[in-house]
Design a protein around this motif. Sequence first.
Motif, short mmCIF file in Angstrom:
data_model
loop_
_atom_site.label_atom_id
_atom_site.label_comp_id
_atom_site.label_asym_id
_atom_site.label_seq_id
_atom_site.Cartn_x
_atom_site.Cartn_y
_atom_site.Cartn_z
N ALA A 1 0.82 -1.21 0.00
CA ALA A 1 0.00 0.00 0.00
C ALA A 1 0.85 1.26 0.00
O ALA A 1 0.31 2.37 -0.09
CB ALA A 1 -0.93 0.00 1.21
N GLY A 2 2.17 1.10 0.10
CA GLY A 2 3.06 2.26 0.08
C GLY A 2 3.10 3.02 1.38
O GLY A 2 3.45 4.22 1.40
N LEU A 3 2.76 2.35 2.49
CA LEU A 3 2.68 3.05 3.77
C LEU A 3 3.92 2.87 4.64
O LEU A 3 4.06 3.58 5.64
CB LEU A 3 1.44 2.56 4.55
CG LEU A 3 0.09 2.87 3.87
CD1 LEU A 3 -1.04 2.21 4.64
CD2 LEU A 3 -0.12 4.38 3.79
N ILE A 4 4.78 1.93 4.30
CA ILE A 4 6.01 1.77 5.07
C ILE A 4 7.21 1.73 4.11
O ILE A 4 7.07 1.40 2.94
CB ILE A 4 6.01 0.50 5.96
CG1 ILE A 4 5.94 -0.77 5.10
CG2 ILE A 4 4.89 0.55 6.97
CD1 ILE A 4 6.13 -2.05 5.92
N THR A 5 8.34 2.10 4.65
CA THR A 5 9.61 2.00 3.91
C THR A 5 10.47 0.94 4.56
O THR A 5 10.33 0.64 5.75
CB THR A 5 10.35 3.35 3.92
OG1 THR A 5 10.63 3.73 5.28
CG2 THR A 5 9.51 4.44 3.26
N THR A 6 11.34 0.36 3.77
CA THR A 6 12.22 -0.71 4.26
C THR A 6 13.65 -0.41 3.85
O THR A 6 13.91 0.02 2.72
CB THR A 6 11.80 -2.06 3.65
OG1 THR A 6 10.45 -2.34 4.04
CG2 THR A 6 12.69 -3.19 4.15
N ARG A 7 14.58 -0.59 4.77
CA ARG A 7 15.99 -0.39 4.46
C ARG A 7 16.81 -1.48 5.16
O ARG A 7 16.40 -2.02 6.19
CB ARG A 7 16.47 0.99 4.88
CG ARG A 7 16.60 1.21 6.36
CD ARG A 7 17.11 2.62 6.68
NE ARG A 7 17.46 2.80 8.08
CZ ARG A 7 16.60 3.15 9.02
NH1 ARG A 7 15.32 3.34 8.73
NH2 ARG A 7 17.01 3.29 10.27
N ARG A 8 17.93 -1.81 4.57
CA ARG A 8 18.80 -2.84 5.14
C ARG A 8 19.96 -2.19 5.89
O ARG A 8 20.56 -1.23 5.43
CB ARG A 8 19.34 -3.74 4.03
CG ARG A 8 20.25 -4.87 4.54
CD ARG A 8 20.62 -5.83 3.43
NE ARG A 8 19.47 -6.61 3.00
CZ ARG A 8 19.04 -7.70 3.61
NH1 ARG A 8 19.67 -8.16 4.69
NH2 ARG A 8 18.01 -8.36 3.14
#
Length: 367
Positions: free
Chosen positions: A333-340
């Motif tokens: 839904a484009g509501l969270i971002t993810t990063r490593r």
Amino acid sequence: MSVDIDITGLRRERIAVVPSPLAELGMALHTLAEPGHHPGLQGWATGVTAGLDALLADRMCEADFLWRTTFSDLFLPCSGIAGGVLPAATLTEELDLLDRLSDEQFVDAALEFTCALTYDSQGPQALSDPAVRVRALELAASRGPQQVRFTKRLLEDPPSVRTWFRQFLEDCDEAFFAETWARLRHQLAADARHKTDLLRQKGLAEALAAVSPMVTLDEEAGRITVDKLTTGRTATADGGLLLVPTSLGRPHLMVLHRYRWQPVLHYPVGSPEWAAPPSVEQLTLRMSALSHPVRMRLCRHLARSAFTTGELAKVQGMTAPEISRHLGVLKKAGLITTRRRGRYVLHQLDVSMVARLGSDFLEGILR
């Protein structure tokens, strides 16, 4: 959901981008009646309202449902005239086009607010079908005595209502719109030239993309699709397609798709600082994603900091796969971002996206 325009066989020369003073006056009246729809124009609306003659202000209430709850097709009469007539350069000339509509066309367009008539298909007309007349009066009654009085006058004596309506619009022009149009018409003309150049040099798909990201062209199917929270259909058939820019209209992107009228896209002139509005599908996806209690609790944590799936699972008392499924819905839904970060994957709520959800939803339902 969408409004579809079948453009099979549409010739390039039958597509026109033209400003309309009458359509812009209709939008001005809408803005004055519903300033909450147009927060960027509240200063203008307040100034105009403060300077209105009391009698004209009262007259604005007599039929404000033509521009408050609906945007009546009476403000785009060129669409209802056979032969592909374009909007005129002046309000007087456009009111002359309004006079060319038959009484049947005028009455049916004016009764759109009652929803008593079919819109995008062949159906009975109010002046010739007693059942439709009764139904229109019943629906008007549910909206109040003012609408009943107007509907009775319209059905019993269309010429008098037509005379009243034209005089009212001319008085609005004298009171405030002539000055507003003198300021806006240059911007609208420039936008029309720009879209026309795009149409000639890069084709209809590019021109429509510049109108709004919510308007798409399927060239193979010969269909224009306008993303809206409604369903409708029309066709250019052997007629044309008209694009009419408005400076006062955002967030409304309207499609005139009345049966046997020329299709019209009435679109707000863009501005560089405006973000592209989300589609109805995107809005539905985001609101559905937030409707689950577990995902709401996850958002509470993710709004404060970035967390791994394992951390969230421990806090929520759930398994990592269960949390991953919920995170997947939020991410889609484009509501969270993810990063490593090294061997860890961190998730965080996109606060700006969530903050926009209310205004995006409002824009979607008003579009």
